[in-house]
Scaffold this active site. Structure first.
Site, mmCIF file in Angstrom:
data_model
loop_
_atom_site.group_PDB
_atom_site.id
_atom_site.type_symbol
_atom_site.label_atom_id
_atom_site.label_comp_id
_atom_site.label_asym_id
_atom_site.label_seq_id
_atom_site.Cartn_x
_atom_site.Cartn_y
_atom_site.Cartn_z
ATOM 1 N N PRO A 57 -5.069 0.886 18.496
ATOM 2 C CA PRO A 57 -3.671 1.072 18.910
ATOM 3 C C PRO A 57 -3.195 -0.149 19.706
ATOM 4 C CG PRO A 57 -5.090 2.900 19.649
ATOM 5 C CD PRO A 57 -5.982 1.821 19.170
ATOM 6 N N GLU A 75 8.451 -5.446 31.702
ATOM 7 C CA GLU A 75 9.290 -6.079 30.684
ATOM 8 C C GLU A 75 8.709 -5.928 29.285
ATOM 9 O OE1 GLU A 75 11.065 -10.033 32.626
ATOM 10 O OE2 GLU A 75 8.915 -9.795 32.958
ATOM 11 N N SER A 97 5.277 -4.028 28.604
ATOM 12 C CA SER A 97 4.291 -2.972 28.369
ATOM 13 C C SER A 97 4.991 -1.680 27.963
ATOM 14 C CB SER A 97 3.431 -2.764 29.620
ATOM 15 O OG SER A 97 4.235 -2.479 30.750
ATOM 16 N N ALA A 107 -1.988 3.337 34.488
ATOM 17 C CA ALA A 107 -1.180 2.334 35.166
ATOM 18 C C ALA A 107 -0.630 2.805 36.511
ATOM 19 C CB ALA A 107 -0.022 1.919 34.265
ATOM 20 N N ILE A 128 -1.692 7.816 21.059
ATOM 21 C CA ILE A 128 -0.652 8.579 21.746
ATOM 22 C C ILE A 128 0.665 8.315 21.025
ATOM 23 C CG2 ILE A 128 0.570 8.892 23.929
ATOM 24 C CD1 ILE A 128 -1.975 7.715 25.307
ATOM 25 N N TYR A 176 -4.626 -7.345 45.204
ATOM 26 C CA TYR A 176 -4.418 -8.154 44.017
ATOM 27 C C TYR A 176 -4.785 -9.585 44.365
ATOM 28 C CZ TYR A 176 -2.010 -8.451 39.501
ATOM 29 O OH TYR A 176 -1.707 -8.566 38.168
#
Lengths: 620, 620
Positions: free
Chosen positions: B187, B259, B261, B271, B327, B530
């Site tokens: 996918p 923008e 995903s 996520a 999905i 991060y």
């Protein structure tokens, strides 16, 4: 009664760099083991503590023993039965009682010599029980059909042995021995389920062993700076609350069964607490679990606040109801005890207005820890449960009532009550209160005080006692719940009530059914609804089966009205027959395959994964 | 720049009884299909939109094309490279560029005649692609090693075919054909992963077909009263935001990749969005999923706000990264657009003080939609990205800077910046602002204005472009993230920086490594962190492999410092070699068995479930 609870001070928010050394997790606290309390003894044949019993006294009034529950224990409740009879609409013969034959007979334990020999090398003598009363208690939860059966019938099968592990190593040994000697294991927490989850499979030929987790009841550590605690799965909710409270914390999870249910049970049943608006549901509160499975211990090396680590077996545990293994510990989130807790209540003229209020309140984002809406019958029930009034208090209450009814036009047969719990700091609570009462006004709501709010929540704990008490008077009663999108909430309640009334009538049952509901949880997308259904079953043959059949019809109506199979009670064996009605065959097959892969020998053979109406499920 | 965004008005909160008929869900809106926009064309060889490119102009300065990103597009950034060189500590030869050989060669498509013949009866000709450039793009995400390989090396294997289903029936047909003809399916959502999730298994002998979901990009319905929408999995985040916004709603999920995903990708990768404090992470936002599996369609009959329905296969999808099926749609929660959105920023003298502030802020319970803390290097980066200053603005900026540095004693090589997004109604935002600035003061924080806050968030979208731009200048760069309990946050950052410096030195690499971090999310129990790591690789042999080896060492250090394997990026193939370090063998075995049971033929053969360092994973 004070409007604001006095709570112990919460841990001051020290700067992080002072709160704990930056080198690791060395700030963890290991709390002492809580000593058992004699007053905490539980009844075996009915819900609850031994010190609390409902009965009818020499004056023919309902009376409650003990002093555990404020405003009810040690009191006479002279209005309860008269009011209930008026709802049922026929005179009840209170002298005709159900004769309890508790404990019902149980079959002798099936031999499991090799298994027992092996586990005796790991468990002490007092960790293995074969006593019939203990075996019986481990073979049921608290559905009406189970509570009726243990007194007036019998259970089909009960565990042959009950074991009490005290640590994870013993659980591992039990699982390995069960695998080796072809024994079926059933994890047991508080025994409070209302889904027939603990009902032993009739056709099970292997010895059945109930693994009672109550001796794994410790907080292993509290990490105050990182707001986590590691807790053994057998710890009972009230003990967890109490001990965390001593350290200034709460887990914030308060299911109605908190007095008896366990952390492991909460995870297994995908539980919801009344204050989820502030603290979240169980899935929001559990950071990690350790589970003993047939393949070894499911565990992780560290706890992080939130992760993306691929397919996460931890998530499979929510709702697993003992199908995959035995949860031994969990790491849970902690919250500082709120500086302020306040109660409140608001009256509305109709149920629809109350639901409209809840919807509008939810939109504001300023939702109290708990907000519940009792329908008119439940509001009346609350009034009927008030102890005999007297003196000044009675007069005041009477005056207030007259004012509400006559001047403001509230109809006693229509009005509903919303109860509220506010928690937070003073400013937060004040802002929530302002919002609640401002929004309530828009929907014709009238403030009805903190005491009525507090009473509403107290009712949560006493109502389970009442169910078992009225069963002795031949009234069959039970609760069931669902969740549903907002726009279908009121129609679902109507449909279910009408369906029960029709089923009642179709069976030619006497009087009226008692059907009452409350909205117990709000979400952005909908609500949870809790129903009580009771009927007077004097002279009805198989009264429990009749109840079950009507409850099943009600469940069909719930699904047809857009409701879920369950909001938080779970599936158990009571509802697994409905699984094909809510999930595609592929979803059911996924579950079956996962179970087969993880537990190919079906050691955890008492599960909710077979979507079949077997084993004495309600008649179609 | 205005301090407050102008947002379209949100849907007024009508009383529920007027908001929708009580008879069901008939208030659903079916929005029109969004027309495609020419300006939305995406680059194939680098991150992002075609209209936005970083380059070096005739004056030797960095220049950005287009007009998409406020304060950066169409501008010259004269400070960027001089500053970066000062950090690296050695002069960079900007004339020496990486020669892009994009598109790298790909092997011819393996024959799959029987499969193709079957799917041609279901898909139109334009729904099957064999073009090399398209195949190549579907064989990678956006890790540095992938982006380097497609320009300076090659990918080991790419999909042999790319298909574009437009509805669920076509997806079912694809899965059935794949099963029948022994084809491997992958996918494909936005192709934005940074975990090598799309890297094709080298040893895969079957034809590989990438199932690109971008044509399943519609909102099927919006239920405004119940705050839900049913959305196809291939819908891209920015389109979903835009169309929901037209109806006064947001899903509130804003990952940095929004923008490009897709909803399906968000679920698959578990996520997290930058505004999760207000709206929740993806698992809080998805009420239902439909998934095409080998056993049929995983689906449910109705959506409820929350349920306890036994083992729930829906939960297995979070983090599944394409391992179980495709999905097709999801039902998601909606929120009214906030009436107010404001930005803010606060400076602190040290990173530790900034973390202390975030910890204390989290304790208040009044957390803005987003709060992030950039370390000193990232703060400097933000300054270096400012376009050439001029006129009054430059003067003001200079004065401000001098005041901060000289009078208040902020050290430009120590100070850090916290950026904030406030969303809510006016009172809510005001209360959060008061709280933020009051708490910040306790930790020596100084308000630094809305514009700096807004710039900080804009940086999120441009930084991915910069990574690919500086790769052409022989700078290898990448981000990685983790989550960790509060008390380990600062030490983890220190440990990782030191480890990278040591690895850099041990390899005799020139100059200094660039290591920067920000705290991107706060939780009661910890934070998400991060990292950006870059090094100047001129004359380094195999610069991408060297990067990968050091990144792997950094990941080891993250785990050793108490961090998780990933907060929201996921596992993919980049990190699955670390799974045995974080999960017990039993947990890994569970995953393997579940995969085997659900997809025994391994049709979804490009997955994260094999915890092995195979297929070109980083060297040990």
């Amino acid at each position: 009664m004070p409007q604001t609870d006095t709570l112990p001070p919460s841990t001051p928010a020290a700067p992080l760099s002072q709160a704990a050394p930056q080198t690791g997790l060395s700030g963890r606290i290991v709390p002492p083991v809580l000593p058992p309390k004699a007053a905490d003894a539980e009844s075996l044949d009915v819900w609850g503590f031994k010190d609390t019993a409902f009965g009818i006294n020499e004056r023919g009034h309902v009376h409650v023993t003990g002093n555990r529950y404020d405003g009810m224990s040690g009191q006479e409740l002279p209005n309860l039965m008269p009011w209930f009879q008026s709802v049922v609409g026929i005179p009840m013969d209170l002298s005709k009682r159900l004769t309890s034959a508790y404990p019902c007979p149980v079959a002798p334990s099936r031999p499991a010599d090799a298994f027992l020999a092996e586990i005796r090398s790991v468990l002490a003598a007092d960790q293995i029980a074969t006593d019939d009363a203990i075996r019986l208690r481990h073979g049921h939860g608290h559905t009406q059909e189970e509570m009726y059966a243990i007194k007036a019938g019998k259970l089909g099968r009960v565990p042959d042995y009950v074991v009490y592990p005290t640590d994870e190593e013993q659980v591992i040994a039990l699982v390995e021995a069960a695998k080796r000697h072809d024994v079926c294991l059933i994890p047991y927490g508080g025994g409070t389920n209302v889904t027939d989850a603990l009902r032993c499979p009739e056709q099970e030929l292997r010895p059945i062993v109930s693994v009672d987790m109550k001796r794994m009841n410790r907080i292993l550590w509290i990490d105050p700076a990182n707001r986590m605690a590691c807790v053994q799965a057998g710890m009972v909710g009230r003990h967890l609350m109490e001990q965390l409270g001593q350290h200034g914390f709460t887990m914030g999870h308060e299911p109605d069964s908190i007095e008896f249910s366990t952390l492991g049970g909460w995870i297994s049943t995908h539980a919801s607490g009344m204050k989820k608006n502030r603290y979240g549901n169980i899935e929001d509160l559990v950071l990690d679990v350790r589970v003993v499975t047939l393949n070894g211990v499911l565990s992780r090396t560290a706890q992080a606040p939130r992760e993306s680590i691929g397919v996460d077996p931890r998530l499979w545990l929510f709702g697993s109801e003992g199908s995959f293994g035995i949860i031994t510990t969990a790491v849970v989130k902690l919250f500082p005890l709120p500086p302020v807790r306040k109660y409140g209540s608001v009256l509305f003229k109709t149920f629809q207005q109350g639901v409209d209020f809840m919807y509008a309140l939810t939109q504001t984002g300023r939702i109290p820890a708990s907000v519940r809406l009792m329908d008119n019958l439940q509001f009346q029930f609350g009034q009927a449960l008030k102890p005999a009034p007297g003196g000044l208090k009675a007069l005041k209450s009477k005056l207030e009532k007259a004012y509400v009814l006559n001047v403001l036009g509230y109809d006693p047969n229509q009005m509903v009550a919303c109860t509220l719990v506010f928690e937070g700091d003073a400013a937060e609570v004040a802002e929530q209160e302002r919002t609640v009462y401002r929004v309530a006004k828009r929907f014709g709501g009238m403030k009805a005080g903190a005491e009525n709010g507090k009473r509403g929540y107290a009712l949560t704990y006493s109502i389970a006692y009442i169910r078992d008490f009225i069963m002795t008077l031949n009234v069959m009663a039970e609760s069931f719940e669902t969740s549903v999108p907002w726009t279908q909430a009121v129609s679902l309640c109507e449909n279910v009530r009408r369906r029960i009334e029709a089923e009642h009538k179709a069976r030619g049952l006497a009087g009226n059914p008692f059907v009452s509901c409350r909205v117990t949880q709000v979400y952005e997308t909908g609500v949870a609804i809790y129903f009580y259904y009771a009927y007077y079953a004097k002279d009805v043959e198989h009264p429990s089966d009749v109840y079950l059949a009507i409850e099943k019809a009600a469940r069909e109506e719930v699904l047809a009205s857009g409701g879920s199979l369950s909001h938080h009670h779970g599936v158990g064996k009571l509802r697994r027959g409905f699984l094909p009605a809510i999930m595609s065959p592929a979803a059911l097959e996924w579950r079956r395959l996962a179970k087969q892969a993880i537990d190919p020998g079906n050691v955890f053979g008492c599960n909710n994964l077979i979507p079949a109406d077997d084993q004495g499920a309600p008649p179609a």
